[in-house]
Structures are given as C-alpha cells and as structure tokens.
Design a protein around this motif. Sequence first.
Motif, mmCIF file in Angstrom:
data_model
loop_
_atom_site.group_PDB
_atom_site.id
_atom_site.type_symbol
_atom_site.label_atom_id
_atom_site.label_comp_id
_atom_site.label_asym_id
_atom_site.label_seq_id
_atom_site.Cartn_x
_atom_site.Cartn_y
_atom_site.Cartn_z
ATOM 1 N N ILE A 1 65.341 31.693 29.840
ATOM 2 C CA ILE A 1 66.404 30.795 29.389
ATOM 3 C C ILE A 1 67.070 30.009 30.517
ATOM 4 N N VAL A 2 67.400 30.694 31.627
ATOM 5 C CA VAL A 2 68.201 30.054 32.673
ATOM 6 C C VAL A 2 67.559 28.793 33.237
ATOM 7 N N PRO A 3 66.308 28.816 33.694
ATOM 8 C CA PRO A 3 65.729 27.579 34.244
ATOM 9 C C PRO A 3 65.666 26.443 33.222
ATOM 10 N N ILE A 4 65.314 26.773 31.981
ATOM 11 C CA ILE A 4 65.193 25.747 30.945
ATOM 12 C C ILE A 4 66.533 25.067 30.681
ATOM 13 N N MET A 5 67.588 25.892 30.490
ATOM 14 C CA MET A 5 68.874 25.302 30.131
ATOM 15 C C MET A 5 69.460 24.514 31.301
ATOM 16 N N ALA A 6 69.236 24.996 32.528
ATOM 17 C CA ALA A 6 69.768 24.289 33.693
ATOM 18 C C ALA A 6 69.092 22.932 33.864
ATOM 19 N N VAL A 7 67.778 22.902 33.703
ATOM 20 C CA VAL A 7 67.025 21.649 33.864
ATOM 21 C C VAL A 7 67.416 20.627 32.797
ATOM 22 N N LEU A 8 67.517 21.056 31.546
ATOM 23 C CA LEU A 8 67.890 20.144 30.461
ATOM 24 C C LEU A 8 69.275 19.538 30.692
ATOM 25 N N TYR A 9 70.198 20.377 31.111
ATOM 26 C CA TYR A 9 71.560 19.879 31.354
ATOM 27 C C TYR A 9 71.589 18.907 32.522
ATOM 28 N N LEU A 10 70.834 19.214 33.575
ATOM 29 C CA LEU A 10 70.794 18.332 34.744
ATOM 30 C C LEU A 10 70.130 16.999 34.415
ATOM 31 N N ILE A 11 69.125 17.019 33.543
ATOM 32 C CA ILE A 11 68.475 15.764 33.122
ATOM 33 C C ILE A 11 69.480 14.859 32.407
ATOM 34 N N LEU A 12 70.267 15.453 31.513
ATOM 35 C CA LEU A 12 71.280 14.672 30.806
ATOM 36 C C LEU A 12 72.311 14.117 31.782
ATOM 37 N N ALA A 13 72.765 14.963 32.714
ATOM 38 C CA ALA A 13 73.755 14.521 33.696
ATOM 39 C C ALA A 13 73.211 13.400 34.561
ATOM 40 N N LEU A 14 71.947 13.542 34.980
ATOM 41 C CA LEU A 14 71.322 12.507 35.803
ATOM 42 C C LEU A 14 71.237 11.191 35.041
ATOM 43 N N PHE A 15 70.916 11.260 33.774
ATOM 44 C CA PHE A 15 70.865 10.066 32.934
ATOM 45 C C PHE A 15 72.222 9.355 32.896
ATOM 46 N N ILE A 16 73.290 10.161 32.737
ATOM 47 C CA ILE A 16 74.642 9.586 32.673
ATOM 48 C C ILE A 16 75.031 8.957 34.008
ATOM 49 N N VAL A 17 74.689 9.646 35.111
ATOM 50 C CA VAL A 17 75.018 9.122 36.439
ATOM 51 C C VAL A 17 74.288 7.806 36.695
ATOM 52 N N ILE A 18 73.009 7.747 36.323
ATOM 53 C CA ILE A 18 72.235 6.520 36.512
ATOM 54 C C ILE A 18 72.822 5.368 35.699
ATOM 55 N N MET A 19 73.227 5.665 34.467
ATOM 56 C CA MET A 19 73.815 4.651 33.603
ATOM 57 C C MET A 19 75.148 4.127 34.150
#
Length: 475
Positions: free
Chosen positions: A212-230
């Motif tokens: 669970i830990v790696p999956i949830m961390a990666v998904l959350y970071l992908i969303l955050a990265l998307f927001i930062v790029i935007m």
Amino acid sequence: MEIFNNIISELNNYMWSYILIAVLVVLGTYFTFRTRFVQFKYFPEMLKVLKDPATVSSEGKRGRSSFQAFTVSLASRVGTGNLAGVATAISAGGPGAVFWMWIIALIGAASSFIESTLAQIYKVKDKDEYRGGPAYYMERGLNKRWLGILFAVIIIFTFGLVFSSVQSNTISLAFDQAFGFDRFWMGIILTVMTAAVIFGGIKRIAFVSQIIVPIMAVLYLILALFIVIMNFSEIPAMLSLIVKNAFGFQEVVGGGMGAAVMMGIKRGLFSNEAGMGSAPNAAATAAVTHPVKQGLIQTLGVFTDTLLICTATAFIIIMSGEYMNPDLDGIQLTQAALTSHVGSWAPAFVGGAIFLFAFTSIIGNYYYGETNIGFIKESPTALFIYRLAVIAMVLFGSVAELAIVWNLADLFMGIMALINLVAITLLAKIAMAALKDYREQRKQGKDPVFYADSIDGLTGIESWEYRKHGESKNK
C-alpha cells in the motif's frame, strides 16, 4: 473535557516553547557535524542499500528485508501528518511553518540515522525474526532497564493509543467532508479492519505496508506534481512567501515567526518522527549485513516523508489560498485546497488517500506498541489487552474533537522524544564507530559486514556474530 484540553495545551506550550525545539535543533545539528553530514553525503548510498535482500541466518531463516522494514516505518510516518498535520501547521503558523518543517527534517535526519543504527546494533532475536528499538538500547547500551521500561510504556501509550486515535480522527473527518458519512459508523468500520490486521501479526503488517505505502505515495505525488506544473508561474512568489513568513517578515496568518517555528517543528516531528524513537522499532526488524545500512534507509524515510510528501501538500494548500479561511483546518483544509485546483472530485480523492495513509499508520503504530510490550514482559494476556485498547482508541478517535487528539499527541510525542534524544546522545559514540567501520569497508570495495567485535568494548550484543569465534553469544 474542555478543562482537560486546556491543561494539556498549556503543558504543550511550555514544553515546546522552552525545551523541545531547542533540544531537537541543537542535537540534530550536533549529530550532523559528528557524522560529517551523513544525511547528505550518503544519499546515493541510501538508494543503493534499499535494494539489498534480507540476510539468511545460520539456521537458514530469511529475515525481513531493508525495504520491508523501510515500508513498515514509512507506514507509520506517512499518514495524517502529511495531509492533515501540514494543513494544521499552515493554518496556525502561516506558510512559514513549511520552512521550519524542512529545517527539522534536514538536520533531524542525522538524529534518525543515529537512533536507527543503534536499534540495529542492539536488536534481539525473536524466534525467526528480530526486534529492538530505544527501550532495547537503553537497557543493553546504557545498562538502564528502568529507563527502557519507562520509554516502552510511553511509546505504547503514544503510538499504539494516542496516535492511532489521531489517524482515525482524520479519516472520519475526511469521509464526513467528502461523503457525509457518519463518523461513528466510520469508526466501526476502522475498528473491524484494524482488528483483522493486528491479530495477524507483523508479517501481515509488513505485507500490507509493502503493497500500500509505495502505491499511495506515488499516486499522491503525481497529483501534486500535476498541480504544481499547472501553477508553475506561482512557484517563485510562493517560495518567497514561505521564507518571509518563516522569519516573521510577512505575517499572513498565525502569530508570526514564533508560531511558524513552533508549528513547523511540531508537525514536522509528528510526520517524519526523526529522533522521536519510533522508527528504530521498525529499523531493528531488518536482517542486514551492517547496522549502518538500516540507519541510512531510515534517514531516507525522513526525506521521503517531509521533503516529498509534506512539501507536496504544503504547495497544494498555499497555491490555493484556502489557508486564509479561518473556518478551515486539518484535513478539511487540504480537501478544500485540492477542490480549488482540480474540482469537486477532490474531497473524495483525499478521503480515499487519507484512508490509505492513515490506516497504514495505525498498523505501523500498533507494531511499535507490540514490540515494546515484549520488551517489558512476554505476556499473551497483556498483548491481548493492548490490542483491545488499540481498537477502542481507534473508535474513540473517530468521534472525538480535533483539538483534543492533537494536543494529546503533541504532549506524549514531546516526552518520548526527550527521553530518546538523551539516550542516543549518550550512545552516539557507538553509532559513530559503526559508521567509521562501514566507511572503511566501503573504501576497500567491500559490501560492509558487521561483527559483535567490530567495535572495541561493545557489550550487550545478541544478534551479531563474533568475527574471531564465528558463533553468536552474549558478550
């Protein structure tokens, strides 16, 4: 209940304002210089040893790998602190709290290295596995079993009970905000799920965490990265705001520099646990060839938690401007911030994310209590009672007020950290000697291997073989 909460709040203010912040910063800086900046110079090494397989004992039993021990500790680290704790810090201390969260992670990583290396050196055998932590190195390294018992009692209460209630509190609030789900029934669901895992033992805990830990961390970071790029054009202004607010030059919310420092360090410590004495309990379970390897891996955990996941949450909140709303705090602030960026589906996403983050934290927190019960006395009855208490606190946290559970967490977290920091300061020379041994072997091109006689005068060792005699025994 309000009077009780006020008393706890006053004790917290005194301890954090006059004692703990100074101790954390001074000792973190001291360990940074003593280790020659190990948390920075050895970053590539951290990534390398993370891939090491578990060693096999002389009886042919394979222990827990470095990665498994890393994910168990990360399961406890990555949770409410990353989503709700960061939001609480920003709403109370302003954007500047993020700066001090970074600082305590960067210097506190050295404290994390020391404590986790010591946990490996003084770990003990537990059937076909290992266990250890501050209570064990207090007894075996300092010859102070009474201090180990005191610490064990505090960590059992802090992590197994209080911190578990913080996690369930955040889950229930998130689901109430996202779906209008009744907090009591959310608590019932959580207690059933918690019982199913904790009665399965550490192997099931490691298995669940590893998935669970790696999956949830990666998904959350992908969303955050998307927001930062935007919102890329806003980054310079946001960083400027964080730095100015950190030193009280530009008060936006909170009480200026004092509030920023206190809230940043409080919530940073709650999230990354550097020097608190919790992660060493997971570090001790790994079967590695050298204690320093697990010290490095747990240091990587601090960076992963704070510099990646906490920073992602902080950027989302600050860029949204929602932290200016006095009616929002905790996980509901994070949900509102995400909604402003990506739309109305955000509260549901955060609800799901916080469920995974916080539930794995409950699992990791439970294990810290279990291993310390074993330190005090092997008692199936005591363990059964503890499991029931954990389940009860999960249910309590689901319906309790936000302020009460966070104030309790701050108080006992501070007490735990103070006891552990004193112990690792007294034992720092042992960890330094282990690091020296590791460096020398790496310079010779070897994969470092530790022996019970690798450090002159080392006593209290159970789980490391002797180079001269080739067999395990107590020294």
